[in-house]
Every structure is written in C-alpha cells, then in structure tokens.
Design a protein around this motif. Structure first.
Motif, PDB file in Angstrom:
ATOM      1  N   PHE A  93       0.737  -1.339  -0.011  1.00 38.25           N
ATOM      2  CA  PHE A  93      -0.079   0.052   0.009  1.00 38.25           C
ATOM      3  C   PHE A  93       0.863   1.384  -0.184  1.00 38.25           C
ATOM      4  O   PHE A  93       0.476   2.105  -0.846  1.00 38.25           O
ATOM      5  CB  PHE A  93      -0.944   0.075   1.214  1.00 38.25           C
ATOM      6  CG  PHE A  93      -1.997   1.050   1.072  1.00 38.25           C
ATOM      7  CD1 PHE A  93      -2.684   1.317   0.005  1.00 38.25           C
ATOM      8  CD2 PHE A  93      -2.111   1.784   2.266  1.00 38.25           C
ATOM      9  CE1 PHE A  93      -3.839   2.334   0.029  1.00 38.25           C
ATOM     10  CE2 PHE A  93      -3.017   3.074   2.180  1.00 38.25           C
ATOM     11  CZ  PHE A  93      -3.855   3.122   0.920  1.00 38.25           C
ATOM     12  N   LEU A 129       0.816   4.357  -2.722  1.00 35.65           N
ATOM     13  CA  LEU A 129       0.372   5.793  -2.405  1.00 35.65           C
ATOM     14  C   LEU A 129       1.509   6.520  -2.930  1.00 35.65           C
ATOM     15  O   LEU A 129       1.257   7.747  -3.366  1.00 35.65           O
ATOM     16  CB  LEU A 129       0.277   5.946  -0.779  1.00 35.65           C
ATOM     17  CG  LEU A 129      -0.714   5.334  -0.065  1.00 35.65           C
ATOM     18  CD1 LEU A 129      -0.713   5.315   1.378  1.00 35.65           C
ATOM     19  CD2 LEU A 129      -2.422   5.981  -0.555  1.00 35.65           C
ATOM     20  N   HIS A 157       0.982   6.522   4.324  1.00 33.85           N
ATOM     21  CA  HIS A 157       0.330   5.164   4.829  1.00 33.85           C
ATOM     22  C   HIS A 157       0.124   5.719   6.451  1.00 33.85           C
ATOM     23  O   HIS A 157      -1.050   5.100   6.908  1.00 33.85           O
ATOM     24  CB  HIS A 157       1.344   4.058   4.706  1.00 33.85           C
ATOM     25  CG  HIS A 157       0.695   2.756   5.341  1.00 33.85           C
ATOM     26  ND1 HIS A 157       1.470   2.385   6.289  1.00 33.85           N
ATOM     27  CD2 HIS A 157      -0.336   1.970   4.828  1.00 33.85           C
ATOM     28  CE1 HIS A 157       0.720   1.160   6.490  1.00 33.85           C
ATOM     29  NE2 HIS A 157      -0.224   1.083   5.595  1.00 33.85           N
ATOM     30  N   ALA A 171      -2.927   8.140   6.602  1.00 32.67           N
ATOM     31  CA  ALA A 171      -4.274   7.333   6.072  1.00 32.67           C
ATOM     32  C   ALA A 171      -4.682   6.452   7.525  1.00 32.67           C
ATOM     33  O   ALA A 171      -5.845   6.351   7.694  1.00 32.67           O
ATOM     34  CB  ALA A 171      -4.039   6.441   5.093  1.00 32.67           C
ATOM     35  N   ALA A 203     -13.428   0.208   4.652  1.00 35.61           N
ATOM     36  CA  ALA A 203     -12.211   0.880   3.712  1.00 35.61           C
ATOM     37  C   ALA A 203     -11.589   0.065   2.810  1.00 35.61           C
ATOM     38  O   ALA A 203     -11.188   0.930   1.743  1.00 35.61           O
ATOM     39  CB  ALA A 203     -11.019   1.103   4.784  1.00 35.61           C
ATOM     40  N   MET A 208     -11.264   1.551  -1.046  1.00 35.40           N
ATOM     41  CA  MET A 208      -9.963   1.677  -1.545  1.00 35.40           C
ATOM     42  C   MET A 208      -9.916   0.962  -2.725  1.00 35.40           C
ATOM     43  O   MET A 208      -9.111   1.272  -4.091  1.00 35.40           O
ATOM     44  CB  MET A 208      -8.907   0.881  -0.615  1.00 35.40           C
ATOM     45  CG  MET A 208      -7.540   1.222  -1.039  1.00 35.40           C
ATOM     46  SD  MET A 208      -6.132   0.508  -0.014  1.00 35.40           S
ATOM     47  CE  MET A 208      -6.415  -1.104   0.009  1.00 35.40           C
ATOM     48  N   ILE A 251      -8.981   4.097  -4.561  1.00 34.05           N
ATOM     49  CA  ILE A 251      -7.501   4.484  -4.490  1.00 34.05           C
ATOM     50  C   ILE A 251      -6.741   3.564  -5.514  1.00 34.05           C
ATOM     51  O   ILE A 251      -5.827   4.065  -6.128  1.00 34.05           O
ATOM     52  CB  ILE A 251      -7.053   4.183  -3.229  1.00 34.05           C
ATOM     53  CG1 ILE A 251      -7.920   5.014  -2.120  1.00 34.05           C
ATOM     54  CG2 ILE A 251      -5.514   4.514  -3.068  1.00 34.05           C
ATOM     55  CD1 ILE A 251      -7.619   6.683  -2.215  1.00 34.05           C
ATOM     56  N   HIS A 256      -5.980  -5.596   5.473  1.00 36.20           N
ATOM     57  CA  HIS A 256      -6.953  -5.100   6.240  1.00 36.20           C
ATOM     58  C   HIS A 256      -7.668  -5.685   7.147  1.00 36.20           C
ATOM     59  O   HIS A 256      -8.248  -4.900   8.092  1.00 36.20           O
ATOM     60  CB  HIS A 256      -8.138  -4.684   5.006  1.00 36.20           C
ATOM     61  CG  HIS A 256      -7.780  -3.204   4.124  1.00 36.20           C
ATOM     62  ND1 HIS A 256      -6.990  -3.217   3.274  1.00 36.20           N
ATOM     63  CD2 HIS A 256      -8.052  -2.168   4.373  1.00 36.20           C
ATOM     64  CE1 HIS A 256      -6.600  -2.144   2.832  1.00 36.20           C
ATOM     65  NE2 HIS A 256      -7.484  -1.372   3.398  1.00 36.20           N
TER      66      HIS A 256
END
Length: 162
Positions: free
Chosen positions: A36, A40, A57, A60, A91, A95, A99, A124
């Motif tokens: 992740f 980003l 990260h 977030a 989330a 994402m 994202i 997650h």
C-alpha cells in the motif's frame, strides 16, 4: 479522559504500525504483492521516494482510526474487534473502488494480480482486528465503554424490564 476520536487515533496508530511491519517484510523479503505505501507513492507522483508513501500510509491509518472512533458505536456487531473488521472491510471496498484505480492498479488491484488483492484483504483484516482491539482496550469496561462501543442503546435482558 480521552475522547472517542483520540482513542481512535491511538488505535489507528497501533494498527498502522502492525500493518507497516508486515508491509515492510513484504517489501524487503518477499515482495509478493504491491504494498500500500508503494501504491500511495505512485498516486502522489513520487514513485522514486518511498518515504512519501510510508508517511501517507501513516496519515491514512490515523485518519481511519479517527473515523473509527466516531463510527464505532454505529457499526453493526457486538465487539470492538468485529466492529474493527467491519470498518476495515468498508475501507478496503472504498480503496478497491477509488484508490487502486487512481494508482493504476485497476478495480480491486486486478491489474496488480491476485496476490496483491489477497494481500490487501489480509492486511485490512489485520488492521481492523488491531484497530478494534486497541480501541476496545482504551475504552475499557463500564458504562462509558458501552456508550463508546455500542452507542446509546440500552440493552436489557430478562423478563422484567420496561
């Protein structure tokens, strides 16, 4: 006394640290999936500066923690840990829909491969479990805890209640 948001921030920090450790292992040892923080960094147009992705990260994770502190009483299920998992699934869905495509990984990371999708689901779930557990421990037991975890609901059991 800390507010729900403050407790959520602390829980978000703890969950982010745990997930960051496994992300760091992924990046340095296995690199079996897109991490992740790497995604980003690409989104923030700094793919050659991994530190930017790691800071994003952390930010977030703190933001998710604060949001969890606010939303926890409204989430379904009975325990803080299960509420954390429900929150983290939400989330993940956001994402995967927003994202990941912005970062070029496609809907739910499908351009990055099934390994990345599985990695994101697992990370997650870990985030949610740690988030809920730490939040629940910070809240503690008693009347305040019931309000912070379950909201204003009054749970009455037995045949003699109005």
């Amino acid at each position: 006394m800390m507010s729900r948001v403050q407790k959520g921030l602390v829980a978000g920090l703890a969950a982010t640290v745990v997930v960051s450790v496994i992300e760091a292992i992924n990046v340095t040892v296995g690199h079996w999936a897109v991490a992740f923080p790497q995604l980003l960094a690409v989104i923030l147009q700094t793919p050659d500066v991994p530190a930017v992705g790691w800071v994003a990260h952390l930010v977030a994770g703190l933001g998710l923690g604060a949001a969890f502190g606010v939303l926890c009483p409204r989430l379904p299920t009975d325990t803080a840990e299960s509420k954390g998992i429900v929150f983290a699934v939400g989330a993940f869905i956001l994402m995967g829909l927003v994202i990941a495509p912005i970062g070029g990984a496609g809907l739910f990371f499908m351009r990055a491969g099934f390994g990345t999708l599985a990695w994101m689901i697992a990370s997650h779930a870990i985030f949610g479990i740690v988030l809920g557990n730490v939040y629940g421990r910070l809240v503690g037991r008693g009347r305040e805890a019931q309000h912070m975890i379950h909201g204003n609901h009054i749970h009455r059991h037995g045949p003699y209640h109005a």
